[in-house]
Design a protein around this motif. Structure first.
Motif, PDB file in Angstrom:
ATOM      1  N   ILE B  85       0.835  -1.202   0.000  1.00  9.97           N
ATOM      2  CA  ILE B  85       0.000   0.000   0.000  1.00  9.97           C
ATOM      3  C   ILE B  85       0.872   1.256   0.000  1.00  9.97           C
ATOM      4  CG2 ILE B  85      -1.592   1.337   1.446  1.00  9.97           C
ATOM      5  CD1 ILE B  85      -3.076  -1.242   1.981  1.00  9.97           C
ATOM      6  N   MET B 156      -6.361  -3.182  -1.833  1.00 10.48           N
ATOM      7  CA  MET B 156      -5.165  -2.465  -1.418  1.00 10.48           C
ATOM      8  C   MET B 156      -4.904  -1.308  -2.369  1.00 10.48           C
ATOM      9  SD  MET B 156      -2.479  -5.295  -0.073  1.00 10.48           S
ATOM     10  CE  MET B 156      -2.782  -6.818  -0.934  1.00 10.48           C
ATOM     11  N   GLY B 160      -4.230   2.374  -1.325  1.00 12.11           N
ATOM     12  CA  GLY B 160      -2.939   2.938  -1.680  1.00 12.11           C
ATOM     13  C   GLY B 160      -3.073   4.287  -2.367  1.00 12.11           C
ATOM     14  N   VAL B 231      -6.580   3.113   5.348  1.00 19.86           N
ATOM     15  CA  VAL B 231      -6.377   1.690   5.187  1.00 19.86           C
ATOM     16  C   VAL B 231      -7.479   0.902   5.886  1.00 19.86           C
ATOM     17  CG1 VAL B 231      -4.750  -0.148   5.602  1.00 19.86           C
ATOM     18  CG2 VAL B 231      -3.918   2.097   5.049  1.00 19.86           C
ATOM     19  N   ALA B 235      -9.121  -0.765   2.672  1.00 17.07           N
ATOM     20  CA  ALA B 235      -8.364  -1.943   2.250  1.00 17.07           C
ATOM     21  C   ALA B 235      -9.111  -3.238   2.514  1.00 17.07           C
ATOM     22  CB  ALA B 235      -6.997  -1.983   2.922  1.00 17.07           C
ATOM     23  N   THR B 253      -2.929  -4.389   6.720  1.00 21.31           N
ATOM     24  CA  THR B 253      -1.710  -3.674   7.058  1.00 21.31           C
ATOM     25  C   THR B 253      -1.523  -3.699   8.571  1.00 21.31           C
ATOM     26  OG1 THR B 253      -2.736  -1.548   7.452  1.00 21.31           O
ATOM     27  CG2 THR B 253      -2.137  -2.053   5.186  1.00 21.31           C
TER      28      THR B 253
END
Lengths: 352, 307, 315
Positions: B85, B156, B160, B231, B235, B253
């Motif tokens: 990421i 992701m 990101g 995130v 994510a 993460t």
């Protein structure tokens, strides 16, 4: 210089004042939207006299499935007794049980009965409790509305793609061999992405699903017995948050996931509930099939009341309201199904 | 630190000197608070992380995936997810941030600069929870799912790109500062030799500001590694995830794993190791960002020494 | 366009005369690409704002300002932000009360008192590193230290220390290094001549700081502090660990003290928890909450800039 200091002081003072009197406004407005509930029409029991004088606090935590009911009743309760502070959280049945059995909360919401290990923890800490069944929830197995391949899955189909032996299957077709081996009726499957989004291990919905599917509680094969399975596969998108699950399921054509019936009802436009065949034909979840028990994946919802807390008038009044006709109307609003008979629940509560 | 006070032996009034010492001690105390906070951070992380490491079966740190409630604490899953990421974030933030910085420092007319810079600062002030919502509701359907139709809502890649947008203003402002610190004489010398503007920027200003630009990128990377809300919201892998290298799949993460373990006022209070893994991952995250920050600090100091 | 630099100086004129007719592709494409990068970043910001405002429209059009003035609820029809906004303001007040004096004090020590030795350099490096520690790590600090501390001093309330005070302490620790850094910058911008003049008439160091340096640096310090408080206002991750409520809560007839030590929530935390609620109504409500947050933050930023401009030229 002094002007600037004064400015700073003024800003700080403003913020403090806003903070101090802010919450007062919050409580007065909290009474406003639902004042239709007259303070005297109290619940199935005792505290009819000094209604608005109640004070104190009630801490509730546990299943995110039961959270909407408890929070709905809490709002109704606050409209009647604005003096009582209430907090309702939904981290999951398991985490709620840990808090309940360490005496940190008054009421534990649960989408399954507390496990023996959790009850032992309560006993260790000297927490006595009353177990109350409050509603029924159908656990809905979901797929996207674009899924044209299946309308009904047997428990063996579900085991073939969700069981522990399917770790790493990224496509439905990967499960064909396993499905043939256990005689799943819908195999062979299409060669399509298999995206699974469902509750994680902290959730009561997860535990219930494992019991239904793996332990054969719903009426299907007991895979714990026949194939030594302990749980479902770990490699799916796990979230304690039902909206995340709805998003995940809606986002892929041949997706799979499971949530409580209420969350399916709130999102019927985005996801489709599959009918389930646990050996007695396909049954789709609906208010009737859940209430009469013909839908295999249905389960009772519980609240656990700490006996010591139940002696406090505000907690007693809250549970009274929960089990009254007025409180039960929240169950209809949140999309769950009422019990056929509340007599056993009321009796358990009255005999506390 | 900067000015040398003349020795004030002449001001003999004792109460005055005593007050002077008191004030100095008060301010020293305030400065030392920062060290106290550092010690408390390290202490709070290290204690529980150690008890996690000593309790847990070490083989569970290298497993199929990150499923803390099933005693599977695969470190490579969360570290890889974090790095993937952050990499996507830097792929977005490096061209955008450096491009913006070069334009603002070398090309923009003063009036344009006066308008563009505050807008970029507004972007820097957008809270990460807002960018998380944006990544989930806009970036994911409008960018990621167009790039790869197989991608789900949570990926992701979406996280990101969201983190990349978050980091862009930081990269831009630090590297712009570095380029503006390059003395004008260098540019003039280059022009004097007949170099064009583009040549001057790429061959003279850019190399001269290289360590500052490097610092901005490392700082951006460190920020991306530590970013949590984007995130956690976009994510997808909230509770756990298998080891995953495909950025169009959901991933886990370090920061999202920590949030999932301690959301709301309720935490896993059970006897298993899940809750303590929070501290172990926290310590890992702390050490990673600390290393990057120290490196970037080194680069920044190099710039200061030069000019 | 490409050849026109910041100011038409002699160099520019010379350069133009030398290379005026050699304008190649790179001289246009390169700055164009740079401008594109900048505009792309700004385009994201514009898209974000438009997207959020469009989504929020449903909630504001349907419910009006009851979205702002109603208390928390799990029912999208009545849910509001009042407790969250007040919680955030109260948190910010705690942060300001803690981080402002300590941060300014630390900066004054480092800039005005500290000798240039290893210890001082260690403190400044430490502060710069603290500024780069991820916010969620501060959440752990809050969870293990501040929550316990608040409980230990008897201010834990009914939530075992996970209250406004612990949240405020956590955010104060988070923004402290930034307050120190921005204040130190403002102090560094004060010309040494001002200090020397003070010393010259026999003032002690504290007198010089109190009557000459701080007034000169005040606009800078104030602007920096407001911007830092805005950062604290929008922070989410550490509060999730220090127990900001994600569900329903009400405070009943609790007094000021009970409120300060009871359950709390904050605007960004509510955004996070609403984003996780099912249904289209909550999606629109979440956007509405974001609009409220952005409006408050932009107001604070604008106030900071106005303050700076107002006092900038006083000296």
């Amino acid at each position: 210089m002094s002007r600037k200091l004064g400015l700073i002081a003024l800003l700080l003072a403003l913020a403090l004042i806003a903070a101090a009197c802010g919450d007062d406004d919050a409580t007065t407005t909290s009474a406003a939207p639902t004042t239709t509930a007259a303070p005297t029409t109290t619940a199935a029991g005792q505290s009819t006299t000094t209604a608005a004088a109640l004070t104190g606090s009630i801490d509730i935590s546990g299943s995110s499935t039961v959270e909407p009911i408890s929070a709905g009743v809490a709002e109704m309760f606050n409209a009647m007794y604005p003096g009582v502070a209430i907090k309702v959280e939904g981290p999951g049945t398991g985490d709620g049980a840990q808090l309940f059995c360490s005496g940190q909360i008054d009421i534990g919401d649960a989408s399954r009965a507390y496990k023996d290990s959790e009850k032992e923890l309560c006993a260790e800490n000297g927490i006595e409790f009353i177990e109350l069944v409050v509603a029924i929830d159908g656990l809905s197995v979901l797929t996207s509305t674009q899924n044209d391949a299946f309308a009904c899955l047997a428990t063996s189909d579900l085991y073939a793609v969700l069981g522990p032996e399917s770790i790493g299957f990224g496509s439905w077709a990967d499960a064909n061999a396993l499905a043939a081996e256990i005689g799943a009726p819908n195999a062979p499957y299409p060669d399509a992405d298999l995206v699974i989004t469902a509750p994680g291990e902290e959730s009561g919905t997860f535990d219930t699903f494992v019991e239904f599917l793996i332990d054969g509680v719903a009426g299907g094969e007991d895979y714990a017995e026949t194939r030594g399975a302990e749980s479902v596969r770990p490699d799916y998108v796990a979230s304690p948050n039902d909206n995340v699950i709805i998003e995940g399921v809606a986002g892929s054509q041949y997706s799979l996931g499971w949530v409580g019936y209420a969350f399916y009802l709130a999102n019927q436009d985005r996801v489709k509930a599959l009918a389930i065949d646990a050996g007695e034909g396909c049954v789709a979840p609906s208010a009737e099939t859940i209430a009469n028990g013909s839908y295999p994946f249905s389960r009772p919802l519980y609240i656990y009341v700490n006996k010591a807390s139940a002696a406090r008038p505000e907690v007693a009044a809250y549970v009274d309201l929960y089990l009254s006709e007025q409180g039960l109307s929240v169950i209809d609003q949140t999309g769950y199904v009422r019990l056929a008979d509340y007599a056993p629940t009321l009796e358990a509560w009255q005999n506390r | 630190m900067t000015t040398e006070a003349p020795t004030i032996d002449l001001t003999g009034s004792r109460p005055r000197l005593r007050r002077e010492r008191r004030v100095r001690r008060l301010f020293l105390g305030a400065a030392v608070t920062s060290i106290l906070i550092s010690l408390l951070i390290v202490g709070s992380l290290a204690g529980e992380a150690w008890s996690f490491i000593s309790k847990v079966d070490l083989s569970s740190l290298w497993d199929l995936g990150w499923f803390p409630r099933r005693d599977m604490f695969d470190i490579k899953t969360v570290v890889t997810g974090t790095l993937l990421i952050s990499l996507i974030a830097m792929v977005v933030a490096t061209p955008l941030g450096l491009g913006a910085a070069i334009y603002l420092s070398e090309y923009a007319r003063p009036r344009a600069r006066r308008w563009l810079k505050p807008i970029l600062e507004v972007l820097a002030g957008v809270p990460s929870v807002v960018l998380g919502y944006f990544a989930l509701t806009w970036i994911s359907p409008n960018i990621v799912m167009r790039l790869n139709p197989h991608a789900g809502v949570f990926s992701m890649a979406a996280a990101g790109i969201g983190v990349g947008i978050l980091v862009t203003p930081l990269v831009a402002s630090v590297s712009e500062d570095a380029m503006r610190a390059v003395p004008h004489a260098l540019r003039e010398a280059s022009y004097g030799l007949g170099a064009k503007k583009a040549t001057t920027v790429t061959r003279v200003v850019f190399p001269a500001a290289a360590s500052g630009i490097m610092a901005s990128l490392i700082l951006g990377l460190s920020r991306a590694i530590g970013e949590t809300m984007v995130v956690a919201m976009a994510a997808g892998a909230v509770g756990g995830s298998l080891f995953e290298l495909n950025v169009f799949e959901p991933g886990q993460t370090m920061t999202a794993a920590m949030t999932a373990l301690a959301i709301g006022s309720d935490q896993v209070a059970g006897s298993n190791n899940a809750f303590q893994s929070l501290f172990f991952v926290g310590l890992l995250l702390f050490l990673m960002t600390l290393t990057l920050n120290l490196i970037s600090d080194r680069f920044v100091r190099k710039v200061r020494e030069k000019y | 366009m490409a050849t026109r630099a910041a100011a038409p100086s002699t160099t520019d004129l010379v350069r133009q005369s030398i290379q005026g007719r050699r304008l190649g592709f790179g001289d246009i494409a390169f700055p164009a690409a740079l401008l594109l990068a900048l505009l792309l970043a700004l385009l994201f910001l514009a898209t974000l704002l438009i997207d959020v405002f469009v989504r929020a429209w449903d909630a504001f059009a349907g419910r009006g300002f009851s979205v702002v003035t109603s208390p928390l609820s799990l029912n999208a029809g009545t849910a509001g932000l009042w407790q969250s906004i007040m919680g955030s303001l109260a948190l910010t007040a705690v942060v300001a009360a803690l981080a402002f004096p300590i941060g300014v004090g630390a900066a004054i020590y480092l800039e005005e008192y500290a000798p240039d030795n290893r210890f001082t350099r260690f403190i400044s490096t430490n502060i710069r590193n603290l500024a780069g520690v991820p916010s969620i790590v501060y959440g752990i600090l809050g969870l293990t230290i501040f929550v316990r501390f608040v409980r230990a001093v008897g201010a834990g309330g009914g939530v075992y220390g996970k209250n406004l005070l612990a949240g405020g302490l956590t955010l104060a620790a988070l923004v402290l290094p930034i307050v120190i850094i921005t204040t130190a910058e403002a102090l560094r911008a004060v010309p040494s001549a001002i200090r020397e003049a003070g010393f010259g008439v026999g003032a002690t160091r504290w007198e010089v700081i109190r009557y000459h340096v701080i007034p000169y640096a005040a606009p800078g310090i104030l602007t920096g502090t407001v911007l830092t408080l805005a950062r604290a206002f929008g922070e989410t991750a550490p509060l999730l660990l220090v127990g900001a409520a994600t569900g329903f809560f009400s405070m009943g007839s609790a007094g000021f003290i009970d409120r300060a030590v009871g359950p709390y929530t904050a605007l960004p935390v509510t955004i996070f928890s609403w984003a996780r609620q099912p249904g289209a109504d909550f999606r629109s409500l979440t956007a509405a909450a974001i609009v409220v947050l952005l409006v408050l933050l932009l107001t604070a930023n604008a106030a900071a800039i106005i303050l700076r401009n107002r006092y900038e030229r006083k000296w």
